[in-house]
Design a protein around this motif. Structure first.
Motif, PDB file in Angstrom:
ATOM      1  N   ILE A  43     -18.035 -50.546  14.805  1.00 16.79           N
ATOM      2  CA  ILE A  43     -17.439 -49.247  15.862  1.00 16.79           C
ATOM      3  C   ILE A  43     -18.637 -49.286  16.539  1.00 16.79           C
ATOM      4  CG2 ILE A  43     -17.551 -47.146  14.671  1.00 16.79           C
ATOM      5  CD1 ILE A  43     -14.913 -49.106  17.389  1.00 16.79           C
ATOM      6  N   THR A  44     -19.481 -48.831  16.385  1.00 17.41           N
ATOM      7  CA  THR A  44     -21.050 -48.566  17.269  1.00 17.41           C
ATOM      8  C   THR A  44     -21.806 -49.775  18.285  1.00 17.41           C
ATOM      9  OG1 THR A  44     -21.500 -47.066  14.754  1.00 17.41           O
ATOM     10  CG2 THR A  44     -23.793 -47.982  16.375  1.00 17.41           C
ATOM     11  N   LEU A  45     -21.799 -51.084  17.023  1.00 23.43           N
ATOM     12  CA  LEU A  45     -22.272 -52.488  17.517  1.00 23.43           C
ATOM     13  C   LEU A  45     -21.192 -52.641  18.822  1.00 23.43           C
ATOM     14  CD1 LEU A  45     -23.596 -54.857  18.098  1.00 23.43           C
ATOM     15  CD2 LEU A  45     -22.151 -56.365  16.196  1.00 23.43           C
ATOM     16  N   SER A  52     -17.363 -47.451  26.273  1.00 22.51           N
ATOM     17  CA  SER A  52     -16.979 -46.767  25.232  1.00 22.51           C
ATOM     18  C   SER A  52     -18.023 -45.108  25.929  1.00 22.51           C
ATOM     19  CB  SER A  52     -16.871 -46.641  24.005  1.00 22.51           C
ATOM     20  OG  SER A  52     -17.789 -46.937  23.847  1.00 22.51           O
ATOM     21  N   ARG A  53     -19.945 -45.943  25.895  1.00 19.42           N
ATOM     22  CA  ARG A  53     -20.236 -44.149  26.621  1.00 19.42           C
ATOM     23  C   ARG A  53     -20.748 -44.615  27.782  1.00 19.42           C
ATOM     24  NH1 ARG A  53     -22.338 -41.886  22.257  1.00 19.42           N
ATOM     25  NH2 ARG A  53     -22.859 -43.769  20.053  1.00 19.42           N
ATOM     26  N   ALA A  79     -11.352 -54.188  29.910  1.00 18.65           N
ATOM     27  CA  ALA A  79     -11.431 -53.691  28.978  1.00 18.65           C
ATOM     28  C   ALA A  79      -9.734 -53.261  28.627  1.00 18.65           C
ATOM     29  CB  ALA A  79     -12.439 -51.642  29.449  1.00 18.65           C
ATOM     30  N   GLN A  80      -9.462 -53.596  28.130  1.00 16.58           N
ATOM     31  CA  GLN A  80      -7.869 -53.157  27.981  1.00 16.58           C
ATOM     32  C   GLN A  80      -7.416 -53.923  26.911  1.00 16.58           C
ATOM     33  OE1 GLN A  80      -6.087 -51.354  29.441  1.00 16.58           O
ATOM     34  NE2 GLN A  80      -8.008 -51.229  30.570  1.00 16.58           N
ATOM     35  N   THR A 482     -16.922 -41.980  24.449  1.00 24.15           N
ATOM     36  CA  THR A 482     -18.169 -41.391  24.016  1.00 24.15           C
ATOM     37  C   THR A 482     -18.997 -41.398  25.476  1.00 24.15           C
ATOM     38  OG1 THR A 482     -18.832 -43.472  23.191  1.00 24.15           O
ATOM     39  CG2 THR A 482     -17.527 -42.138  21.102  1.00 24.15           C
ATOM     40  N   ALA A 483     -18.782 -40.839  26.623  1.00 30.43           N
ATOM     41  CA  ALA A 483     -19.707 -40.887  27.438  1.00 30.43           C
ATOM     42  C   ALA A 483     -20.231 -39.203  27.365  1.00 30.43           C
ATOM     43  CB  ALA A 483     -19.171 -41.562  28.483  1.00 30.43           C
ATOM     44  N   ASN A 484     -19.470 -38.670  26.238  1.00 28.77           N
ATOM     45  CA  ASN A 484     -20.443 -36.887  25.910  1.00 28.77           C
ATOM     46  C   ASN A 484     -19.962 -37.089  25.026  1.00 28.77           C
ATOM     47  OD1 ASN A 484     -17.497 -36.965  26.243  1.00 28.77           O
ATOM     48  ND2 ASN A 484     -17.957 -34.874  27.029  1.00 28.77           N
ATOM     49  N   ILE A 485     -20.319 -37.806  23.766  1.00 22.92           N
ATOM     50  CA  ILE A 485     -20.043 -37.529  22.668  1.00 22.92           C
ATOM     51  C   ILE A 485     -21.173 -38.472  21.837  1.00 22.92           C
ATOM     52  CG2 ILE A 485     -18.565 -36.876  20.693  1.00 22.92           C
ATOM     53  CD1 ILE A 485     -16.057 -37.942  22.538  1.00 22.92           C
ATOM     54  N   ILE A 486     -22.202 -37.574  21.003  1.00 23.72           N
ATOM     55  CA  ILE A 486     -23.341 -38.579  20.472  1.00 23.72           C
ATOM     56  C   ILE A 486     -23.876 -37.681  19.195  1.00 23.72           C
ATOM     57  CG2 ILE A 486     -25.064 -36.986  21.768  1.00 23.72           C
ATOM     58  CD1 ILE A 486     -24.935 -40.506  21.891  1.00 23.72           C
ATOM     59  N   THR A 487     -24.533 -38.622  18.435  1.00 28.80           N
ATOM     60  CA  THR A 487     -25.111 -37.817  17.445  1.00 28.80           C
ATOM     61  C   THR A 487     -26.611 -37.956  17.254  1.00 28.80           C
ATOM     62  OG1 THR A 487     -25.410 -40.174  16.336  1.00 28.80           O
ATOM     63  CG2 THR A 487     -23.382 -39.599  16.194  1.00 28.80           C
ATOM     64  N   LEU A 488     -26.998 -36.988  16.383  1.00 26.59           N
ATOM     65  CA  LEU A 488     -28.549 -36.879  16.019  1.00 26.59           C
ATOM     66  C   LEU A 488     -29.453 -38.407  15.332  1.00 26.59           C
ATOM     67  CD1 LEU A 488     -28.519 -33.113  15.639  1.00 26.59           C
ATOM     68  CD2 LEU A 488     -29.422 -34.060  17.407  1.00 26.59           C
TER      69      LEU A 488
END
Length: 560
Positions: A43-45, A52-53, A79-80, A482-488
């Motif tokens: 899902i990261t790749l 999504s970002r 993107a559908q 995930t344009a406003n959701i991020i990890t550290l």
């Protein structure tokens, strides 16, 4: 049974027949099991390409840049459609069909069908249900060289097979270069066998010519890989953002993918770098993105703490103590043993046949020992690819003239293999995963709640990142989800899509900049470790305030 045998005899050498068998098996798996991503790496790749970002980039440190260009172009078209999984399934289907085609053409009667059925029951599941790009890259790398072996084994080069085999290898290389090549190398028994038998099959004056043909047969694959590698290098050099990401992720990988030195025993060294035990715990837990405290230079210094491993008796004893048991926990290793037994019973019992098998066992043992020595051992998806390659290498040595299974024996072997693998299938039967699917949908709802709140940036601790477990292979991830959701942290840290999220909210250092920033929400079960970190490095008086919840996790803001 006679009609079935007649159908098999009539069509076994046709490409459509091999494709139809694989399509039927794929349909069976899709009906019976629910596909899932084996790790969150997929899902990261996919997040590099699927918008999504809100930002795309074709280059990652995982796959070849050409793969990103192709998949990214499809997402820009629409993107559908979940293009990422379609490309992986396409690569797996084409590769497994290639193997089936070779087996049905080489082994007459029911033997080829039996071998294909056993391989599909195990490795088909690994590609289609327990989805992971690493295994699919290995599937393609080994399948391509397997076809090339078959295209030259009788002493005459079959150009279509060499070309298609080279393209299949390239397909795996684009998805995950290192794993595709490792799987291809793992088929070495096939190469050893073909080379060693030249002496017996060719007159002295023609032996070099036969060897030359073997060498030339892999040249197309080598050239394709070299071209893809050159293009990948060009992509990196053409972008300052990619160059920075490559430098950062190389330093990060040397720590977190291998052996992050413990704090105990290195207190003095860590203190000199300004890292206390609380900070070390955050970094070790993949919450490491503090560009001021955990820079490339600092990571390189930490890597120097790693104790250099020596090849000595202790290392060998540790390897032997660990690995035999670990091998038997991997179902693909059991298939390797099954084919090895077939080779012992029905294979070429010539000197070159025996030597080829022994050389391969030595090579595979050396490969696993190297991974153990390097500290990159016990990664199941990597081991699966190596055993897959080893299995195909043994099948080159298996003598098609000696092995004959009647319909009942072949059906019994396939049925036994299928039943034995149900221990692996069972947790992912569709009827067994209804609740898990509902949990995924709930996580998607939490992602949507955060995503729709564009006024805030949600910075998540690594164990509180809902997008990692929310989406299955065939789920469409919304544009900007995930344009406003991020990890550290994570292996995507410092990449262009990752940095675009911070840039959107004016964040340069997520730890420092979350203080007195009403735009930022920390997603965590508890704020204590982060609060202690902020006290130690940025603001001794800051406080944490709980401002809400999202699913099972809390939302916090920090005030000076």
């Amino acid at each position: 049974m006679k009609k079935a045998y007649a159908l098999l005899s009539r069509n076994r050498k046709k490409v459509w027949f091999s494709a139809a068998l694989n399509a039927l098996f794929l349909l069976l798996l899709l009906v019976v099991t629910r596909p899932y991503f084996e790790t969150n790496d997929d899902i990261t790749l996919a997040g590099f390409f699927n918008l999504s970002r809100g930002t795309q980039d074709a280059w990652t440190n995982i796959s070849n840049g050409l793969f990103g260009v192709i998949v990214g172009a499809c997402y820009r078209l629409t993107a559908q459609i979940p293009w990422y999984i379609l490309f992986l399934y396409g690569a797996a289907f084409f590769s497994l069909t290639t193997v089936t085609y070779v087996l049905l053409n080489r082994f007459e009667g029911w033997s080829g069908l039996m071998l294909s059925g056993v391989l599909l029951a195990y490795f088909g599941y690994e590609c289609y249900t327990a989805v992971n790009f690493t295994k699919i890259a290995a599937c393609a790398g080994a399948a391509g060289i397997f076809l090339i072996y078959d295209s030259v084994r009788d002493g005459r080069a079959k150009i279509p097979g060499i070309v298609i085999g080279s393209l299949v290898i390239l397909m795996g290389y684009l998805i995950r270069p290192e794993e595709a090549l490792a799987a291809a190398v793992s088929t070495a028994a096939g190469a050893f066998f073909l080379i060693l038998r030249i002496r017996r099959e060719e007159q002295k004056g023609r032996r070099l010519r036969r060897l030359g043909m073997y060498v030339l047969s892999v040249i197309p694959a080598v050239l394709l890989i070299a071209a893809a590698k050159e293009y990948d290098t060009f992509q990196v050099k053409s972008s300052a953002g990619r160059t920075a990401y490559q430098e950062y992720t190389t330093a990060r990988s040397n720590l977190l993918d291998y052996d992050f030195p413990s704090y105990n025993g290195h207190e003095t060294e860590y203190e000199k770098l300004g890292i206390n035990q609380n900070a070390w715990t955050l970094y070790k837990g993949w919450n490491f993105y503090d560009p001021d405290k955990m820079s490339v230079q600092v990571m390189q210094e930490i890597a120097k703490f790693q104790q250099e491993r020596k090849i000595d008796k202790k290392l060998v004893k540790d390897f032997i103590a660990l690995y035999p048991d670990r091998f038997f926990r991997n179902q693909i290793f059991l298939i390797y043993l099954f084919v090895l037994i077939l080779v012992i019973l029905y294979g070429s019992h010539s000197a070159e046949g025996v030597a080829s098998v022994l050389l391969q066992i030595f090579l595979l043992g050396g490969l696993f020992f190297y991974l153990f020595y390097a500290g990159r051992y016990g990664v199941r998806r990597v081991d699966v690819g190596i055993w897959w390659g080893g299995t195909l290498g043994l099948l080159v040595v298996l003598d098609q003239k000696n092995i004959h299974f009647n319909p009942k024996a072949a059906a019994s072997v396939m049925l036994f293999a299928l039943i034995m693998n149900q221990m692996t299938w069972a947790p992912h039967y569709r009827r067994q995963t209804v609740n898990a699917r509902l949990e995924d949908l709930n996580k998607q709802n939490y992602v949507s709640q955060m995503s729709n709140d564009t006024d805030h940036l949600y910075i998540c601790l690594s164990n509180c990142y809902y997008p990692a477990g929310a989406y299955g292979p065939f789920d469409r991830v919304p544009v900007g989800a995930t344009a406003n959701i991020i990890t550290l942290g994570g292996w995507a840290t410092k990449s262009i899509p990752y940095m675009s999220v911070f840039q959107r909210y004016g964040i340069e250092n997520p730890y420092r900049d979350m203080i007195d920033n009403e735009k930022v929400r920390l997603v965590a079960d508890s704020p204590e470790r982060v609060l202690t970190y902020l006290h130690d490095y940025y603001d001794a008086d800051c406080t944490a305030e709980k401002v809400g919840t999202i699913g099972d996790h809390n939302l916090y803001v920090f005030h000076s």
